[in-house]
Write an enzyme that holds these catalytic residues in place. Structure first.
Site, PDB file in Angstrom:
ATOM      1  N   TYR A 165      16.295  37.476 -19.882  1.00  0.00           N
ATOM      2  CA  TYR A 165      15.092  37.737 -20.678  1.00  0.00           C
ATOM      3  C   TYR A 165      13.867  37.826 -19.777  1.00  0.00           C
ATOM      4  O   TYR A 165      13.057  38.747 -19.894  1.00  0.00           O
ATOM      5  CB  TYR A 165      14.922  36.623 -21.707  1.00  0.00           C
ATOM      6  CG  TYR A 165      13.624  36.684 -22.484  1.00  0.00           C
ATOM      7  CD1 TYR A 165      13.492  37.543 -23.570  1.00  0.00           C
ATOM      8  CD2 TYR A 165      12.539  35.876 -22.137  1.00  0.00           C
ATOM      9  CE1 TYR A 165      12.306  37.590 -24.289  1.00  0.00           C
ATOM     10  CE2 TYR A 165      11.356  35.922 -22.850  1.00  0.00           C
ATOM     11  CZ  TYR A 165      11.245  36.778 -23.926  1.00  0.00           C
ATOM     12  OH  TYR A 165      10.067  36.832 -24.630  1.00  0.00           O
ATOM     13  N   GLN A 166      13.739  36.880 -18.861  1.00  0.00           N
ATOM     14  CA  GLN A 166      12.572  36.887 -17.987  1.00  0.00           C
ATOM     15  C   GLN A 166      12.561  38.101 -17.062  1.00  0.00           C
ATOM     16  O   GLN A 166      11.498  38.652 -16.768  1.00  0.00           O
ATOM     17  CB  GLN A 166      12.503  35.587 -17.195  1.00  0.00           C
ATOM     18  CG  GLN A 166      12.177  34.398 -18.085  1.00  0.00           C
ATOM     19  CD  GLN A 166      12.054  33.110 -17.308  1.00  0.00           C
ATOM     20  OE1 GLN A 166      12.828  32.844 -16.396  1.00  0.00           O
ATOM     21  NE2 GLN A 166      11.077  32.288 -17.672  1.00  0.00           N
TER      22      GLN A 166
END
Length: 260
Positions: A165-166
């Site tokens: 996600y990051q």
């Protein structure tokens, strides 16, 4: 001398503007759509699922706002082109866009499956690129426009447990800054927001996946609270407005001071 009594009333922040809101069926997207409408914008709401999207749109229309909606998958180029064309067909123009749709994921990088990695990249990175590509097609012809992409404080730093996600949120910042350079000479501004923990269904997913992680971030936030979708929407409304006419390529944290 101008006094409060004879000062003409200010126009709403987004009066006369048409704003496309991606990921508008819930969370930040739905709240931002409400904020934009309250600031005078006509809004086109987009999400993959008809029912929740229709509920938000009907709410806005019932409250007297100019709103419409269409469904689509932003990871599919033909869908995104259709969405943007439908916006122009319905409202006659496209002044602003809020690219917010995203998937979340928890787990160490070595635990993420290839299918999950491909899926989150398809929506969070390819989807944002496809949205900008089609939005810019209209804005370039008009010689003006403003785009706000939603990244995350996870796009500004690292932390354990949400690596895929990051990575996508770092990529959104790269896309935003490049687009600001590419399109600034044409009168188009491109900025990003980096929300911290924000009370949304996605935050509830993170709470379930990483017990205690959200609470630890809130405890480390100077304002000692999670944000709201409306607070993120207000920041986006300013970036979309003419008040931000000399602001482009910015990544604005909306995180209660967490990144300070």
């Amino acid at each position: 001398m101008t006094t409060a009594a004879n000062t003409p009333p200010q126009q709403p922040l987004l009066a006369g503007k048409v704003v496309l809101v991606i990921g508008a069926s819930a969370g930040i997207g739905a709240d931002a759509a409400r904020v934009f409408a309250e600031h005078g914008a006509a809004v086109m709401l987009v999400a993959r699922t008809e029912g929740p999207l229709r509920a938000v749109t009907d709410e806005l229309v019932a409250n007297g706002f100019d709103a419409a909606s269409t469904t689509g998958d932003i990871s599919v180029g033909a869908d995104v082109a259709r969405i943007v064309d439908a916006t122009v067909e319905r409202f006659g123009r496209l002044d602003g866009a809020f690219n917010n749709a995203a998937l979340t994921q928890a787990g160490r990088l070595d635990e993420v499956t290839e299918d999950d990695f491909d899926r989150i990249l398809a929506v969070n990175v390819k989807g944002v690129w496809l949205c900008m590509r089609e939005e810019l097609r209209i804005m370039r012809a008009a010689g003006a426009g403003s785009i706000v992409n939603v990244s995350s404080i996870g796009g500004l730093r690292g932390s354990s447990g949400m690596g895929a996600y990051q990575a996508t949120k770092h990529a959104v910042i790269g896309l935003t800054r490049t687009a600001a350079h590419d399109n600034g000479p044409l009168g188009i501004r491109v900025n990003a927001l980096a929300p911290g923990p924000t009370e949304t269904p996605m935050l509830d997913q993170t709470r379930a996946a990483i017990p205690g992680g959200v609470e630890a971030r809130i405890a480390a936030t100077p304002l000692r609270k999670a944000g709201t979708g409306a607070e993120v929407g207000e920041a986006a409304a300013w970036l979309l407005s003419d008040l931000a006419s000399h602001t482009s390529g910015v990544v604005l944290p909306v995180d209660g001071g967490f990144s300070a």
